[in-house]
Design an enzyme around this catalytic site. Structure first.
Site, mmCIF file in Angstrom:
data_model
loop_
_atom_site.group_PDB
_atom_site.id
_atom_site.type_symbol
_atom_site.label_atom_id
_atom_site.label_comp_id
_atom_site.label_asym_id
_atom_site.label_seq_id
_atom_site.Cartn_x
_atom_site.Cartn_y
_atom_site.Cartn_z
ATOM 1 N N PRO A 53 0.815 -1.213 0.000
ATOM 2 C CG PRO A 53 -0.107 -1.087 2.142
ATOM 3 C CD PRO A 53 0.703 -1.980 1.249
ATOM 4 C CG ASP A 54 0.700 5.826 -1.925
ATOM 5 O OD1 ASP A 54 1.798 6.135 -1.439
ATOM 6 O OD2 ASP A 54 -0.013 6.622 -2.578
ATOM 7 C CB ALA A 55 0.517 3.150 3.839
ATOM 8 C CE LYS A 116 1.486 8.500 0.961
ATOM 9 N NZ LYS A 116 1.152 8.514 -0.455
ATOM 10 C CG ASN A 118 -3.563 6.759 -2.721
ATOM 11 O OD1 ASN A 118 -4.737 6.880 -3.039
ATOM 12 N ND2 ASN A 118 -2.585 7.073 -3.536
#
Ligand code: SPV
Ligand code: MG
Length: 284
Positions: A53-55, A116, A118
């Protein structure tokens, strides 16, 4: 810093600049082949390509390695999506030094707290305080050695549920802190938020948008509304997932590749994208 200067010139040219996302060298070559002006080193694509994940899971070094890969294989400037700057103000200083030294034309940092997620995830869209992010922008600008290096400040105000007044306040302060362009993100299904922002935007620097959810907005209309940079951030990887899934499914169902041979790229096509002939010529 030729690519940075080139990007700077593009952004002040008065015409709409188009960037598309990539997560590997082949993607950057295809972005260039299709006539885009710049490659967006998307944190979403780079994470997703690793099935993560974009995390804020990958490190700055992971993202930088991909940005360098995109930069090497294409003559386009790379705009690196650097999330929050990978931490606090010290991380931003380190990031700018590393990206600039590696020849990347631009970095984009966003005003969310680290770590953060996405922007299209329904939770965890917490904004950093305005003064803290202004400080990050100042640090980013002071850390750049060349005046050509481009620092884009991205506000996630609309993503976090703020109204246009707050988003404008943030964007104006980011511009006054020295940002070279402002990216205003939105997850609305129409450009309504962007249009209200653009009609009251009062600084001479370029505005960038990412029309992932308000995808029906034509690029010409975005340009007329005052957009300078349009970023098709994640369409490459989304196309790839559907294409791979469909071909792999067909192979399993049909027991041969006869039905999909005409749909997939030929080996010759890939050889050309790899510039195989140029490489083999080195043997002569
Ligand atoms: C990205 O491409 O990683 C972005 C844009 O930040 S988006 O995923 O559309 O928020
Ligand atoms: Mg991102």
């Amino acid at each position: 810093m030729e690519k940075a200067r080139h990007l700077r010139e593009l952004l002040s040219s008065g015409r709409l600049i188009r960037a598309a996302g990539a997560h590997d060298g082949l993607g950057a070559v295809l972005v260039q082949e299709q006539g885009f002006d710049a490659v967006w080193a998307s944190s979403f694509e780079i994470s997703a390509a690793r099935a993560l994940p974009d995390a804020s899971l990958l490190s700055m070094t992971d993202y930088l390695r991909v940005a360098v890969e995109l930069d090497r294989v294409s003559s386009l400037p790379v705009i690196a999506d650097c999330d929050t700057g990978f931490g606090g103000a010290l991380n931003v200083a380190h990031m700018v030094a590393e990206y600039e030294a590696a020849g990347i034309a631009a970095v984009c940092i966003e005003d969310k707290v680290f770590p953060k997620v996405n922007s299209f995830v329904g939770q965890g869209q917490d904004l950093l305080g305005l003064p803290e992010f202004v400080h990050k922008i100042r640090v980013a600008k002071e850390s750049a050695r060349s005046e050509d290096f481009v620092v884009i400040a991205r506000t996630e105000g609309f993503i976090a549920g703020c109204g246009v007044n707050d988003v404008l306040e943030r964007a104006h302060e980011y511009a006054d802190a020295g940002a070279d362009a402002i990216l205003v993100h939105s997850k609305a299904s129409t450009p309504v938020e962007l249009l209200s922002f653009l009609s009251r935007w009062q600084r001479p620097i370029p505005v960038a948008v990412v029309p992932t959810t308000y995808y029906a907005w034509h690029a010409d209309d975005a340009a007329k509304a005052g957009v300078s940079l349009i970023i098709y951030a994640n369409h490459g990887i989304r196309a790839k997932v559907n294409a791979m899934r469909s071909v792999l499914r067909s192979i399993q169902q049909d027991g041969s590749t006869v039905n999909i041979e005409g749909e997939i790229a030929s080996m010759k096509d890939i050889f050309e994208l790899q510039r195989l002939e140029d490489w083999l010529a080195l043997n002569q």
